[in-house]
Design a protein around this motif. Sequence first.
Motif, PDB file in Angstrom:
ATOM      1  N   THR A  26     -52.844  45.868  87.932  1.00 15.26           N
ATOM      2  CA  THR A  26     -53.985  45.111  87.416  1.00 15.26           C
ATOM      3  C   THR A  26     -53.760  44.816  85.950  1.00 15.26           C
ATOM      4  O   THR A  26     -53.022  45.546  85.266  1.00 15.26           O
ATOM      5  CB  THR A  26     -55.301  45.892  87.583  1.00 15.26           C
ATOM      6  N   ALA A  27     -54.379  43.743  85.486  1.00 14.31           N
ATOM      7  CA  ALA A  27     -54.362  43.431  84.059  1.00 14.31           C
ATOM      8  C   ALA A  27     -55.762  43.493  83.463  1.00 14.31           C
ATOM      9  O   ALA A  27     -55.950  43.115  82.313  1.00 14.31           O
ATOM     10  CB  ALA A  27     -53.761  42.044  83.833  1.00 14.31           C
ATOM     11  N   ILE A  32     -57.577  49.257  83.702  1.00 16.17           N
ATOM     12  CA  ILE A  32     -56.505  50.021  83.062  1.00 16.17           C
ATOM     13  C   ILE A  32     -57.082  51.235  82.350  1.00 16.17           C
ATOM     14  O   ILE A  32     -56.536  52.349  82.445  1.00 16.17           O
ATOM     15  CB  ILE A  32     -55.719  49.117  82.094  1.00 16.17           C
ATOM     16  N   GLU A  33     -58.191  51.064  81.654  1.00 19.63           N
ATOM     17  CA  GLU A  33     -58.843  52.198  80.995  1.00 19.63           C
ATOM     18  C   GLU A  33     -59.208  53.280  82.009  1.00 19.63           C
ATOM     19  O   GLU A  33     -58.969  54.476  81.777  1.00 19.63           O
ATOM     20  CB  GLU A  33     -60.093  51.722  80.264  1.00 19.63           C
ATOM     21  N   GLN A  54     -48.710  37.361  86.897  1.00 17.98           N
ATOM     22  CA  GLN A  54     -49.624  37.799  85.839  1.00 17.98           C
ATOM     23  C   GLN A  54     -48.982  37.681  84.467  1.00 17.98           C
ATOM     24  O   GLN A  54     -49.592  37.194  83.514  1.00 17.98           O
ATOM     25  CB  GLN A  54     -50.005  39.277  86.041  1.00 17.98           C
ATOM     26  N   VAL A  55     -47.752  38.181  84.377  1.00 21.01           N
ATOM     27  CA  VAL A  55     -47.088  38.397  83.099  1.00 21.01           C
ATOM     28  C   VAL A  55     -45.648  37.916  83.218  1.00 21.01           C
ATOM     29  O   VAL A  55     -44.904  38.384  84.091  1.00 21.01           O
ATOM     30  CB  VAL A  55     -47.114  39.901  82.724  1.00 21.01           C
ATOM     31  N   GLY A  68     -46.173  41.574  75.240  1.00 20.34           N
ATOM     32  CA  GLY A  68     -47.604  41.500  74.980  1.00 20.34           C
ATOM     33  C   GLY A  68     -48.398  42.409  75.896  1.00 20.34           C
ATOM     34  O   GLY A  68     -49.357  43.070  75.463  1.00 20.34           O
ATOM     35  N   PHE A  69     -48.013  42.458  77.174  1.00 20.79           N
ATOM     36  CA  PHE A  69     -48.713  43.331  78.112  1.00 20.79           C
ATOM     37  C   PHE A  69     -48.486  44.791  77.741  1.00 20.79           C
ATOM     38  O   PHE A  69     -49.415  45.605  77.797  1.00 20.79           O
ATOM     39  CB  PHE A  69     -48.227  43.059  79.538  1.00 20.79           C
ATOM     40  N   ARG A  70     -47.245  45.129  77.385  1.00 26.71           N
ATOM     41  CA  ARG A  70     -46.969  46.509  76.936  1.00 26.71           C
ATOM     42  C   ARG A  70     -47.884  46.893  75.783  1.00 26.71           C
ATOM     43  O   ARG A  70     -48.512  47.970  75.808  1.00 26.71           O
ATOM     44  CB  ARG A  70     -45.506  46.598  76.503  1.00 26.71           C
ATOM     45  N   ASP A  71     -47.991  46.038  74.769  1.00 28.02           N
ATOM     46  CA  ASP A  71     -48.826  46.358  73.612  1.00 28.02           C
ATOM     47  C   ASP A  71     -50.307  46.413  74.002  1.00 28.02           C
ATOM     48  O   ASP A  71     -51.067  47.230  73.462  1.00 28.02           O
ATOM     49  CB  ASP A  71     -48.612  45.315  72.517  1.00 28.02           C
ATOM     50  N   PHE A  72     -50.716  45.561  74.927  1.00 28.82           N
ATOM     51  CA  PHE A  72     -52.086  45.560  75.437  1.00 28.82           C
ATOM     52  C   PHE A  72     -52.419  46.909  76.079  1.00 28.82           C
ATOM     53  O   PHE A  72     -53.456  47.523  75.775  1.00 28.82           O
ATOM     54  CB  PHE A  72     -52.205  44.418  76.438  1.00 28.82           C
ATOM     55  N   VAL A  73     -51.522  47.402  76.927  1.00 24.51           N
ATOM     56  CA  VAL A  73     -51.763  48.689  77.601  1.00 24.51           C
ATOM     57  C   VAL A  73     -51.704  49.834  76.599  1.00 24.51           C
ATOM     58  O   VAL A  73     -52.534  50.757  76.633  1.00 24.51           O
ATOM     59  CB  VAL A  73     -50.752  48.889  78.744  1.00 24.51           C
TER      60      VAL A  73
END
Length: 425
Positions: A26-27, A32-33, A54-55, A68-73
């Motif tokens: 999921t994004a 994720i939280e 998604q990415v 960007g997804f790595r930094d988001f997570v």
Amino acid sequence: MTPDGIADIARLRHAGTRVGITSVCTAHPLAIEAALLQGIADGAPVLIEATCNQVNQDGGYTGMTPAGFRDFVLGIAARVGFDPARLILGGDHLGPNPWRAKPAEEAMAKAEAMIAAYAAAGFSKLHLDTSMGCHGEPAALADEQTAARAARLAGAAERAVAEAGLPPPVYVIGTEVPVPGGATHALDHLEATRPEAAFATVEVHRAAFAAAGLSGAFGRAIGVVVQPGVEFGHADVIGYDPAAARDLAAALERLPQFVFEAHSTDYQSAAALRALVDDGFAILKVGPGLTFALREALYGLDHVADVVAPQPGATPLRDAMDRLMLAEPGHWRRYYDGEGADLVAQRHFSYSDRIRYYWPHPDAQAAVDALMARLGDRPIPETLVSQYLPRLWDGVRDGAVRPVARDLLVAAVRAALAPYSAACA
């Protein structure tokens, strides 16, 4: 099992250790939280995967590159206090699928750039999925061609991690992949993968990797995607039947390098998830089931708001989402059928949860933000939790869940994750 230890998941399984891990696909930031909070509660690593749609290097439908997804997570992890050393990032369905309308060579070049971006961003578990035909090709390719393309992508990933100075990734192979997001038709049963097909998948990939000079990379392949006989459609779920998958599960004993990876395990019962792990389906992928639970909670809170914070003239959240989905039908039109009330029900309540693609849209975010502003941090009476969010009533009553809107949303996703946590314990 530590994040580095995902490479040892098959060794542990074949040594007699019962082992399993949930792959959270999921994004959505609240989902994720919830997964990270569940990991803190379990004292366990968390595997979060992004898909090729998604990415990717072009942004995907989330607008995020792999970095960007790595930094988001990692940002969410920092906020909730999850140790990033226990975070595993994975890439799912990595292959030419986003560009399959292009000629094969062009699509594969894009896929190579994508997997290199995933690898360079530190994604350590990469699912190679090259089974789909591109422009002018059959819809499904021969196993040998699929495996050769998978090896080509693995080569791109190996070069990327070498250049970045990162540890090499582990790989998941396999072409018997359920339809992402669930089936588009009514279901009554599914056939599990035949053991000989699983053996053939492994051997054809072994040969293709060897031919490409990548035997070392193949030695880090840990999982094979197979069909254990589970799936969900718009309004039905096929549960896991251990007896029907007995031969497939037994076949794993002849594949000491691997565990099985099960896709589309959303909405399985707690007992089914436990049985899947018992039988060697040690990687359980879940995605739409989490955002389905989140959507349920959002719609429930919208009803709560009408009671505790009435606002004459406010647009119900469901109406706002329906207006958006009708204005921009690209994410659901090809997947839902019927007319009238049936189509309305699918847009909002289908297990395939195509509505999940709309939550990042500015109009949807504005509607959710307006709802959350109405509710704020006001305590929601237990009676209204019982009425509109009944799955969370026990937690609220027992003091485990704070009865405020945001906490209830996170708790709804954790409730969907709880049987996975128990199955993989």
